[in-house]
Write an enzyme that holds these catalytic residues in place. Structure first.
Site, PDB file in Angstrom:
ATOM      1  N   GLY A 147       1.058  -1.269  -0.239  1.00  0.00           N
ATOM      2  CA  GLY A 147      -0.092   0.203   0.013  1.00  0.00           C
ATOM      3  C   GLY A 147       1.161   1.274  -0.219  1.00  0.00           C
ATOM      4  O   GLY A 147       1.678   1.220   0.829  1.00  0.00           O
ATOM      5  N   CYS A 148       0.316   2.149  -0.156  1.00  0.00           N
ATOM      6  CA  CYS A 148       1.509   3.390  -0.582  1.00  0.00           C
ATOM      7  C   CYS A 148       1.494   4.333   0.944  1.00  0.00           C
ATOM      8  O   CYS A 148       2.721   4.545   1.221  1.00  0.00           O
ATOM      9  CB  CYS A 148       0.442   4.904  -0.818  1.00  0.00           C
ATOM     10  N   TYR A 149       0.404   4.269   1.719  1.00  0.00           N
ATOM     11  CA  TYR A 149       0.889   4.623   3.218  1.00  0.00           C
ATOM     12  C   TYR A 149       2.201   3.972   3.927  1.00  0.00           C
ATOM     13  O   TYR A 149       3.211   4.075   4.379  1.00  0.00           O
ATOM     14  CB  TYR A 149      -0.184   4.687   4.154  1.00  0.00           C
ATOM     15  N   THR A 151       3.900   1.965   2.173  1.00  0.00           N
ATOM     16  CA  THR A 151       5.419   2.150   1.257  1.00  0.00           C
ATOM     17  C   THR A 151       5.963   3.260   2.186  1.00  0.00           C
ATOM     18  O   THR A 151       7.022   2.540   2.566  1.00  0.00           O
ATOM     19  CB  THR A 151       5.097   2.767   0.167  1.00  0.00           C
TER      20      THR A 151
END
EC number: 1.2.1.38
Length: 344
Positions: A147-149, A151
């Site tokens: 996921g972005c967060y 990462t």
């Protein structure tokens, strides 16, 4: 030429994948699919592709049949069955969704409301954070793209946890994201009058990225790691900046911390540890696959503060997926990703 396809090509993540893949010299896009725009030309949906591609959204089975690598860019719960078909056809699957990110079925059911549909498949999936799992990724045909967060937070904490330098509980992760992280579907929270000139926390204490972050950090530290994670929406299109607070087990100076980070990331080209005194910002990573990390100390509270900035759509999604593909296929890791953020 390797053929690559995308299932779910017209959401924000899918279309960002397309934009980047069209500049990749080692692959050819064989077919794409979209339930919402089945049968339509891509450049009629997104005018920025006019004159660049004649792709038409087709059905999922054709995407699997025509391609060697398939990216699945779908909402939670929709990738498992599709990934099974991809793997059964001896193709490579890189899943952009959440279906394979958690290894614990009970945890997955708690956060996503369903059991694993294909438990055996979960056992063979690899978490696709290249800076952590590069050798495992190289040998895998099923990747769970982070996921972005997660990462931004995991890259910010890996060196400290690997060296067992911080307490595993009481970590605070305060993250801010552009609105593309919420996807293309209409939502009151991302409606322009609601988000413009505003700054809003959301899903406080209940964001689904929490168990993903805790599982990966716990694996790194070889002990249970708990975090307090609060995401916020910024009135910008893209980018994530995470401010991470943690407590050292023993007193440590900032120069020593900086050396630990630079040593760990010295051969990882997409992570830049900034010189002491500099502060990471979204502007300097926007439209790139880079992560910028800055390191700070709160001497009054004996607290380490890490700032980690990424582009949520690239290093936090599409770019990282291409990075994983490059590793699996033996390409240069930066193929198609040699991107520099604009100065303004």
């Amino acid at each position: 030429m390797i053929k690559v396809g995308i299932i779910g090509a017209t959401g924000y993540v899918g279309v960002e994948l397309l934009r980047l893949l069209l500049n990749h010299s080692q692959i050819e896009i064989g077919a794409i699919s979209s339930v919402s725009f089945d049968g339509q030309e891509l450049d009629s949906i997104y005018k920025n592709f006019l004159g660049r591609t004649n792709l038409i959204c087709t059905n999922m089975n054709e995407v699997i049949e025509k391609n060697d690598v398939i990216f699945t860019a779908l909402p939670p719960g929709l990738s498992e069955d599709i990934a099974t078909k991809i793997i059964e056809n001896n193709k490579i699957c890189i899943d952009m969704g959440a279906d394979f990110r958690l290894s614990n079925e009970e945890e997955y059911k708690y956060w996503y409301g369903k059991n694993f549909s294909h438990p055996k498949l979960h056992k063979q999936s690899i978490y696709g954070l290249p800076e952590l799992n590069k050798e495992k990724i190289r040998k895998s045909s099923l990747i769970a793209n982070p996921g972005c967060y997660p990462t931004s937070i995991e890259l910010g904490l890996i060196p400290l946890l690997k060296n067992l330098l911080i307490k595993p509980n009481g970590i605070i992760c305060d993250s801010k994201s552009g609105t593309t992280g919420s996807g293309r579907s209409l939502s009151l929270n991302t409606h322009f009058p609601e988000e413009n000139e505003n700054f809003t926390p959301y899903k406080i204490g209940e964001h689904r990225h929490t168990p993903e972050i805790e599982e990966i950090l716990s694996n790194i530290a070889n002990t249970k790691v708990t975090i307090t994670f609060t995401p916020h929406l910024l009135p910008i299109n893209r980018g994530i900046i995470s401010t991470i607070y943690c407590t050292p087990k023993e007193k440590i100076d900032l120069n020593s911390i900086h050396k630990i980070y630079t040593d760990f990331y010295k051969d990882k080209e997409f992570v830049n540890v900034l010189p002491l005194g500099d502060i990471a910002s979204i502007k300097n990573v926007k439209l790139s696959n880079n992560c910028h990390i800055s390191l700070h100390l709160n001497h009054r509270k004996d607290q380490i503060i890490i700032i980690s900035a990424i582009d949520n759509m690239i290093k936090g999604a599409a770019g990282q997926a291409i990075q994983n593909m490059n590793i699996i296929l033996g390409f240069k890791e930066n193929e198609g990703l040699n991107l520099i953020s604009p100065a303004f």
